[in-house]
Scaffold this motif. Structure first.
Motif, mmCIF file in Angstrom:
data_model
loop_
_atom_site.group_PDB
_atom_site.id
_atom_site.type_symbol
_atom_site.label_atom_id
_atom_site.label_comp_id
_atom_site.label_asym_id
_atom_site.label_seq_id
_atom_site.Cartn_x
_atom_site.Cartn_y
_atom_site.Cartn_z
ATOM 1 N N LEU A 1 -4.571 -5.842 5.995
ATOM 2 C CA LEU A 1 -5.631 -5.457 5.068
ATOM 3 C C LEU A 1 -6.950 -5.296 5.821
ATOM 4 C CD1 LEU A 1 -6.159 -6.997 1.551
ATOM 5 C CD2 LEU A 1 -8.105 -6.495 3.011
ATOM 6 N N GLN A 2 -7.616 -4.179 5.574
ATOM 7 C CA GLN A 2 -8.931 -3.922 6.156
ATOM 8 C C GLN A 2 -9.894 -3.502 5.061
ATOM 9 O OE1 GLN A 2 -6.872 -1.351 9.418
ATOM 10 N NE2 GLN A 2 -8.951 -1.745 10.183
ATOM 11 N N VAL A 3 -11.157 -3.868 5.238
ATOM 12 C CA VAL A 3 -12.196 -3.522 4.268
ATOM 13 C C VAL A 3 -13.045 -2.389 4.827
ATOM 14 C CG1 VAL A 3 -14.224 -4.353 3.024
ATOM 15 C CG2 VAL A 3 -12.228 -5.850 3.308
ATOM 16 N N LEU A 4 -13.234 -1.372 4.012
ATOM 17 C CA LEU A 4 -14.067 -0.236 4.396
ATOM 18 C C LEU A 4 -15.510 -0.531 4.010
ATOM 19 C CD1 LEU A 4 -13.712 2.743 5.519
ATOM 20 C CD2 LEU A 4 -13.858 3.457 3.106
ATOM 21 N N PRO A 5 -16.463 -0.468 4.948
ATOM 22 C CA PRO A 5 -17.864 -0.780 4.617
ATOM 23 C C PRO A 5 -18.384 0.041 3.445
ATOM 24 C CG PRO A 5 -17.594 -0.615 6.990
ATOM 25 C CD PRO A 5 -16.296 -0.137 6.386
ATOM 26 N N GLY A 6 -19.075 -0.632 2.536
ATOM 27 C CA GLY A 6 -19.587 0.045 1.354
ATOM 28 C C GLY A 6 -20.744 0.985 1.627
ATOM 29 N N ASP A 7 -21.396 0.841 2.799
ATOM 30 C CA ASP A 7 -22.534 1.714 3.092
ATOM 31 C C ASP A 7 -22.121 2.982 3.821
ATOM 32 O OD1 ASP A 7 -21.869 0.674 5.531
ATOM 33 O OD2 ASP A 7 -23.816 -0.246 5.953
ATOM 34 N N LEU A 8 -20.799 3.196 3.931
ATOM 35 C CA LEU A 8 -20.325 4.457 4.499
ATOM 36 C C LEU A 8 -20.668 5.564 3.511
ATOM 37 C CD1 LEU A 8 -18.693 5.489 6.979
ATOM 38 C CD2 LEU A 8 -16.652 5.324 5.545
ATOM 39 N N ARG A 9 -21.483 6.499 3.916
ATOM 40 C CA ARG A 9 -22.061 7.445 2.950
ATOM 41 C C ARG A 9 -21.050 8.430 2.371
ATOM 42 N NH1 ARG A 9 -28.198 9.018 4.892
ATOM 43 N NH2 ARG A 9 -29.013 6.868 4.871
ATOM 44 N N ALA A 10 -20.122 8.880 3.164
ATOM 45 C CA ALA A 10 -19.148 9.851 2.666
ATOM 46 C C ALA A 10 -17.892 9.770 3.512
ATOM 47 C CB ALA A 10 -19.716 11.272 2.715
ATOM 48 N N LEU B 1 8.078 -5.770 -4.498
ATOM 49 C CA LEU B 1 7.637 -5.152 -3.248
ATOM 50 C C LEU B 1 6.989 -6.135 -2.281
ATOM 51 C CD1 LEU B 1 6.270 -1.771 -4.626
ATOM 52 C CD2 LEU B 1 8.431 -2.185 -3.467
ATOM 53 N N THR B 2 6.591 -7.302 -2.767
ATOM 54 C CA THR B 2 5.987 -8.300 -1.875
ATOM 55 C C THR B 2 6.960 -9.428 -1.547
ATOM 56 O OG1 THR B 2 5.018 -9.458 -3.784
ATOM 57 C CG2 THR B 2 3.642 -7.815 -2.664
ATOM 58 N N ALA B 3 8.188 -9.334 -2.054
ATOM 59 C CA ALA B 3 9.198 -10.345 -1.748
ATOM 60 C C ALA B 3 9.699 -10.159 -0.322
ATOM 61 C CB ALA B 3 10.358 -10.234 -2.744
ATOM 62 N N PRO B 4 10.282 -11.203 0.267
ATOM 63 C CA PRO B 4 10.845 -11.070 1.626
ATOM 64 C C PRO B 4 11.814 -9.899 1.707
ATOM 65 C CG PRO B 4 10.821 -13.367 0.948
ATOM 66 C CD PRO B 4 10.419 -12.574 -0.268
ATOM 67 N N GLY B 5 11.695 -9.135 2.788
ATOM 68 C CA GLY B 5 12.536 -7.954 2.949
ATOM 69 C C GLY B 5 11.939 -6.686 2.382
ATOM 70 N N GLY B 6 10.783 -6.796 1.733
ATOM 71 C CA GLY B 6 10.126 -5.620 1.170
ATOM 72 C C GLY B 6 9.411 -4.825 2.241
ATOM 73 N N PRO B 7 8.794 -3.706 1.863
ATOM 74 C CA PRO B 7 8.094 -2.869 2.844
ATOM 75 C C PRO B 7 6.857 -3.555 3.405
ATOM 76 C CG PRO B 7 7.630 -2.119 0.615
ATOM 77 C CD PRO B 7 8.702 -3.162 0.489
ATOM 78 N N PHE B 8 6.457 -3.149 4.598
ATOM 79 C CA PHE B 8 5.214 -3.631 5.188
ATOM 80 C C PHE B 8 4.071 -2.901 4.496
ATOM 81 C CE2 PHE B 8 1.882 -3.678 8.515
ATOM 82 C CZ PHE B 8 1.791 -5.058 8.679
ATOM 83 N N LEU B 9 3.092 -3.650 4.011
ATOM 84 C CA LEU B 9 1.986 -3.064 3.255
ATOM 85 C C LEU B 9 0.738 -2.973 4.122
ATOM 86 C CD1 LEU B 9 2.396 -5.021 -0.120
ATOM 87 C CD2 LEU B 9 3.461 -2.852 0.547
ATOM 88 N N ARG B 10 0.168 -1.783 4.190
ATOM 89 C CA ARG B 10 -1.095 -1.571 4.899
ATOM 90 C C ARG B 10 -2.107 -1.078 3.868
ATOM 91 N NH1 ARG B 10 -0.503 -1.175 10.536
ATOM 92 N NH2 ARG B 10 1.659 -1.029 11.266
ATOM 93 N N ALA B 11 -3.181 -1.807 3.719
ATOM 94 C CA ALA B 11 -4.172 -1.449 2.704
ATOM 95 C C ALA B 11 -5.560 -1.381 3.305
ATOM 96 C CB ALA B 11 -4.158 -2.460 1.559
ATOM 97 N N VAL B 12 -6.297 -0.343 2.941
ATOM 98 C CA VAL B 12 -7.730 -0.273 3.203
ATOM 99 C C VAL B 12 -8.398 -0.394 1.840
ATOM 100 C CG1 VAL B 12 -9.657 1.131 3.989
ATOM 101 C CG2 VAL B 12 -7.515 1.139 5.281
ATOM 102 N N VAL B 13 -9.212 -1.427 1.684
ATOM 103 C CA VAL B 13 -9.886 -1.688 0.411
ATOM 104 C C VAL B 13 -11.371 -1.435 0.585
ATOM 105 C CG1 VAL B 13 -10.307 -3.381 -1.406
ATOM 106 C CG2 VAL B 13 -8.154 -3.439 -0.131
ATOM 107 N N ASP B 14 -11.926 -0.599 -0.266
ATOM 108 C CA ASP B 14 -13.348 -0.294 -0.175
ATOM 109 C C ASP B 14 -14.178 -1.512 -0.568
ATOM 110 O OD1 ASP B 14 -16.015 0.868 -0.623
ATOM 111 O OD2 ASP B 14 -14.965 2.791 -0.487
ATOM 112 N N GLU B 15 -15.217 -1.804 0.188
ATOM 113 C CA GLU B 15 -16.106 -2.915 -0.141
ATOM 114 C C GLU B 15 -16.683 -2.758 -1.542
ATOM 115 O OE1 GLU B 15 -20.262 -5.028 1.444
ATOM 116 O OE2 GLU B 15 -19.459 -3.261 2.484
ATOM 117 N N VAL B 16 -16.895 -1.514 -1.953
ATOM 118 C CA VAL B 16 -17.407 -1.240 -3.303
ATOM 119 C C VAL B 16 -16.469 -1.817 -4.355
ATOM 120 C CG1 VAL B 16 -17.907 0.595 -4.967
ATOM 121 C CG2 VAL B 16 -18.661 0.827 -2.597
#
Length: 271
Positions: free
Chosen positions: A192-201, A147-162
């Motif tokens: 890729l984006q990081v979600l702040p860990g201090d987001l309460r809910a 899935l990460t080889a050339p021609g694969g899908p575009f990956l959008r990820a939000v990763v929690d800081e936690v």
């Protein structure tokens, strides 16, 4: 309650039974040679129990299989280690034009390095053998490679800081995992984006999910839970998950700021 045969082990068990009878050995004699109980060998011959490497080696020797039984055992281990998601997700993932990923407590699977993945799998399969664990890690690696080889899908990820700050395995493994995320963020095929860990809910705290988008068919999603994942195809539910995804993106740091945050975290946890 009768135990259900495990498809990966049915063929192996049948071969053990064939060789045992061919050699004129009783179940008791073969069980003694393999250093297992008779009841266990019966279950293994029926394919309802997996076989440890040392047992397979003893059976291979006792049944004069000359390595053929070990080859069959290796195939069974590989097949048994490929969980349902591995077979169900592959065709859809390969056809996807985009995959949106989020998990509240872990780095999403497609962005995991082997050492991190191994730690996660061991924690989730505490009673399984090292060979089974390695089989799952290998399956994840192969899926990631496709899935990460050339021609694969575009990956959008939000990763929690936690998830980034939680040390999995040890500090060295985690520092390497964060470095991998930083490298992935520099790829044209990953946003890729990081979600702040201090987001309460937020509405995705209950579990991870992936949304698969296609150019020729409606989107679908996979919602993760303790027993695996559930495929979602209902249009209204997909729209709800897409709305949740949009909120996560809006609350997350920008891609550039996310890299700076990850670099800071890596420096903090590096041994």
């Amino acid at each position: 309650m009768a135990e259900t045969p495990r498809p990966a082990w049915v063929t192996f068990g049948a071969e053990v039974r064939r060789l045992r009878k061919e050699r004129g050995l009783t179940t008791a004699h073969a069980a003694k040679a393999a250093d297992v109980s008779v009841s266990m060998l019966v279950k293994q011959e029926r394919g309802v129990r997996a076989v440890q490497r040392v047992t397979a080696e003893r059976l291979d020797e006792a049944l004069a299989a000359k390595g053929s039984l070990m080859q069959q055992w290796a195939r069974a281990v590989r097949s048994d280690a490929e969980p349902d998601w591995y077979h169900k997700d592959q065709p859809a993932e390969r056809r996807a034009s985009e995959i949106l990923m989020f998990h509240p407590v872990l780095v999403p699977g497609l962005l995991q390095i082997d050492e991190y993945a191994r730690t996660v799998v061991r924690a989730g399969l505490p009673l399984d053998s090292p060979d089974t664990v390695e089989g799952v890690v290998k399956a994840k690696r192969q899926r990631r490679g496709r899935l990460t080889a050339p021609g694969g899908p575009f990956l959008r990820a939000v990763v929690d800081e936690v998830a980034i700050r939680r040390v999995m395995g040890d500090e060295g493994i985690m520092a390497a995992q964060v470095s991998h995320l930083i490298d992935a963020a520099g790829s044209r095929a990953v946003r890729l984006q990081v979600l702040p860990g201090d987001l309460r809910a937020h509405p995705a705290l209950s579990g991870g999910f992936r949304i698969l988008k296609f150019t020729d068919r409606p989107s679908m999603a996979h919602v993760e839970h303790m027993s695996g994942n559930t495929v979602i195809a209902d249009a209204s539910e997909i729209r709800r998950l897409e709305a949740v995804w949009a909120d996560l993106q809006a609350w997350a740091w920008s891609p550039a700021e996310s890299v700076r945050v990850m670099e800071k975290i890596r420096d903090e946890i590096s041994p």
